[in-house]
Design an enzyme around this catalytic site. Structure first.
Site, short mmCIF file in Angstrom:
data_model
loop_
_atom_site.label_atom_id
_atom_site.label_comp_id
_atom_site.label_asym_id
_atom_site.label_seq_id
_atom_site.Cartn_x
_atom_site.Cartn_y
_atom_site.Cartn_z
N SER A 243 0.71 -1.18 0.04
CA SER A 243 -0.03 -0.07 0.06
C SER A 243 0.85 1.24 0.01
O SER A 243 2.19 1.12 0.01
CB SER A 243 -0.83 -0.05 1.25
OG SER A 243 -0.06 0.23 2.30
N LYS A 244 0.15 2.33 0.04
CA LYS A 244 1.16 3.69 -0.06
C LYS A 244 1.97 3.70 1.16
O LYS A 244 3.01 4.15 1.11
CB LYS A 244 0.04 4.78 0.09
CG LYS A 244 -0.72 5.24 -1.12
CD LYS A 244 -0.39 6.66 -1.58
CE LYS A 244 -0.70 7.07 -2.70
NZ LYS A 244 -2.28 6.99 -2.78
N ARG A 245 1.64 3.08 2.29
CA ARG A 245 2.36 3.14 3.39
C ARG A 245 3.80 2.59 2.92
O ARG A 245 4.88 2.80 3.78
CB ARG A 245 1.70 2.50 4.55
CG ARG A 245 2.45 2.24 5.82
CD ARG A 245 1.05 1.69 7.08
NE ARG A 245 0.55 0.63 6.44
CZ ARG A 245 0.90 -0.73 6.48
NH1 ARG A 245 2.00 -0.61 7.36
NH2 ARG A 245 0.40 -1.60 6.20
#
Ligand code: GLU
Length: 467
Positions: free
Chosen positions: A240-242
């Site tokens: 994910s973006k994280r």
């Protein structure tokens, strides 16, 4: 039969790392077989598709060095052809008009939920005659999918995957406004474009079953399929973006070389024995579907960084110089002169030894174009003392007398000075490096002296030794 693969991104965002890997695998497979690699922009979702996203995808592909054959296809432009195939399915009795209202569909979902079934269309217009249609309702066209038996996907990665047909409801082919859905467009396009092999993320596995049913209904030969496990973050959760699920341009901006990215993404899900460093030429020679891993791979920034360092060390000095010039110009707000460019290129062999990214390469070459007097960083300043200044001034005098400013002659003088001062070479080289570069790390000091040239080098030594 010529192998034809395709990359079919929906332009709703940048080219992210998972997409780039899918594109790479398709590209490698096509190149390995001397086939064709098609780029198809799946822009049928008019609300979410944007020109910026298309631009980012094309740029990202180009940066990655993944060239496609012919012009990119735009799926929306082919909607009439898709509708024509829907008509064909209607005529052959494999599709039907469905007049179910929104309320009815909501009710179906509710009932399915109450009965603990997966939500889906219940087939109420499957066998009804259109003469029963309610007035003023624009129907959708649904696929009359088989209710009995199984659909079997012989997947090159997942093996044999069997899905009960009862689990797959009658999907919509044409919306009420006549526009085709993804499922219809994708099979028509793959068929028309002669796609022989579909390599994509395993989030499309259920779609594959539905698509195979459509191929059957149309009497078309289905492409072979390979569904690759998704990429996870270092913690094992879906990327994910994280975790840095970023666009490939973000990796370019972080200073990764496209060749390092290709190697890294290749290894993220594909292997060739214990080989880690695999050039693109080798990858084309070796790539196959058999060696795609069956489990999700984990994204590992440290590994990417190490690979990047390896590729930087192998890269051509002129190529690296061209990559860092814009970064230096941006940082200094000045344009780099031809003379400075050639200094940087000469120093590149030493500079690239330690670099892990193009950014750090630009940082470490900055000293070459710095204006006198240099500002020294904290560590470097500490090396300039009353004693070392004296040593540097005396060295400068000896260097002044040197007529042939080359590395060997310079080295001889520096060594001679160290001996005359009764110092180890390091004791003279450290303050010298501080004076010449403003830092405590740099390529070999004799190279630095030669590359800077006599006037600039002596100027910098004397500037620093002034204190
Ligand atoms: N356009 C789809 C997506 O971006 C891919 C379709 C396909 O590969 O079949 O997820």
């Amino acid at each position: 039969m010529t192998v034809v693969t395709r990359f079919a991104p929906s332009p709703t965002g940048f080219l992210h790392i998972g997409g780039a890997r899918t594109a790479l695998f398709n590209w490698l497979y096509a190149r390995h077989h001397g086939g064709k690699f098609v780029l198809r922009i799946e822009d049928t979702d008019r609300e979410r598709s944007t020109d910026e996203a298309i631009d980012a995808i094309l740029k990202g592909m180009k940066w990655m060095g993944l060239d496609w054959d012919g012009e990119p296809y735009y799926q929306f432009a082919r909607r009439e052809r898709h509708a024509e195939v829907a008509k064909q399915l209607l005529e052959s009795g494999n599709a039907y008009y469905c007049y179910a209202s929104k309320e009815e569909l909501a009710e179906m979902r509710e009932t399915a939920r109450a009965e603990g079934r997966a939500p889906g269309y219940d087939g109420r217009w499957r066998d009804r005659d259109s003469s029963e249609s309610p007035a003023g309702v624009d129907p959708v066209v649904r696929f009359k999918s088989p209710n009995e038996g199984n659909t079997v996907i012989e997947d090159a990665v997942q093996g044999t995957v069997t899905i009960a047909n009862a689990q797959l409801d009658d999907l919509i082919l044409l919306r009420a406004d006549g526009t085709p859905t993804y499922m219809l467009s994708v099979i028509v396009d793959d068929h028309d474009m002669g796609v022989t092999d579909i390599i994509r993320g395993d989030d499309h596995l259920t779609n594959a079953a539905r698509q195979l049913q459509l191929y059957d209904a149309l009497n078309w030969a289905a492409p072979r399929m390979a569904h690759i496990p998704l990429i996870h973050g270092p913690d094992g959760a879906k990327l994910s973006k994280r975790h840095g699920a970023l666009g490939v341009e973000a990796y370019r901006d972080m200073g990764y070389l496209p060749e390092a990215m290709r190697n890294y993404l290749l290894r993220l899900g594909w292997s060739h024995g214990d080989d880690e460093i695999i050039s693109t030429e080798q990858a084309i020679e070796w790539f196959n579907l058999e060696n795609i891993g069956k489990s999700a791979s984990r994204f590992d920034f440290d590994k990417l960084e190490n690979l990047n360092g390896t590729y930087i060390r192998q890269a051509d000095d002129g190529y690296l110089t061209d990559l860092i010039l814009p970064l230096l110009e941006e940082k200094t707000g000045l344009s780099v002169t031809d003379h400075q460019r050639s200094m940087i290129e000469k120093a590149m062999n030493g500079l690239k030894e330690r670099a892990k990214s193009v950014i750090s390469l630009a940082d470490s070459s900055h000293f070459l174009i710095s204006q006198r007097p240099l500002s020294l960083d904290e560590k470097a300043s500490k090396l300039i003392t009353a004693d070392s200044s004296g040593v540097l001034n005396r060295l400068a005098e000896k260097l002044e007398a040197l007529s042939n400013w080359d590395k060997d002659a310079i080295e001889a003088i520096v060594r001679e000075s160290a001996e005359a001062e009764d110092l180890k070479l390091g004791k003279i080289a450290q303050p010298l490096r501080a004076a010449l570069t403003g830092t405590t790390v740099s390529p070999g000091i004799f190279d630095v002296l030669e590359i800077l040239g006599k006037e600039e080098a002596l100027g910098r030594i004397r500037d620093a030794a002034k204190i």
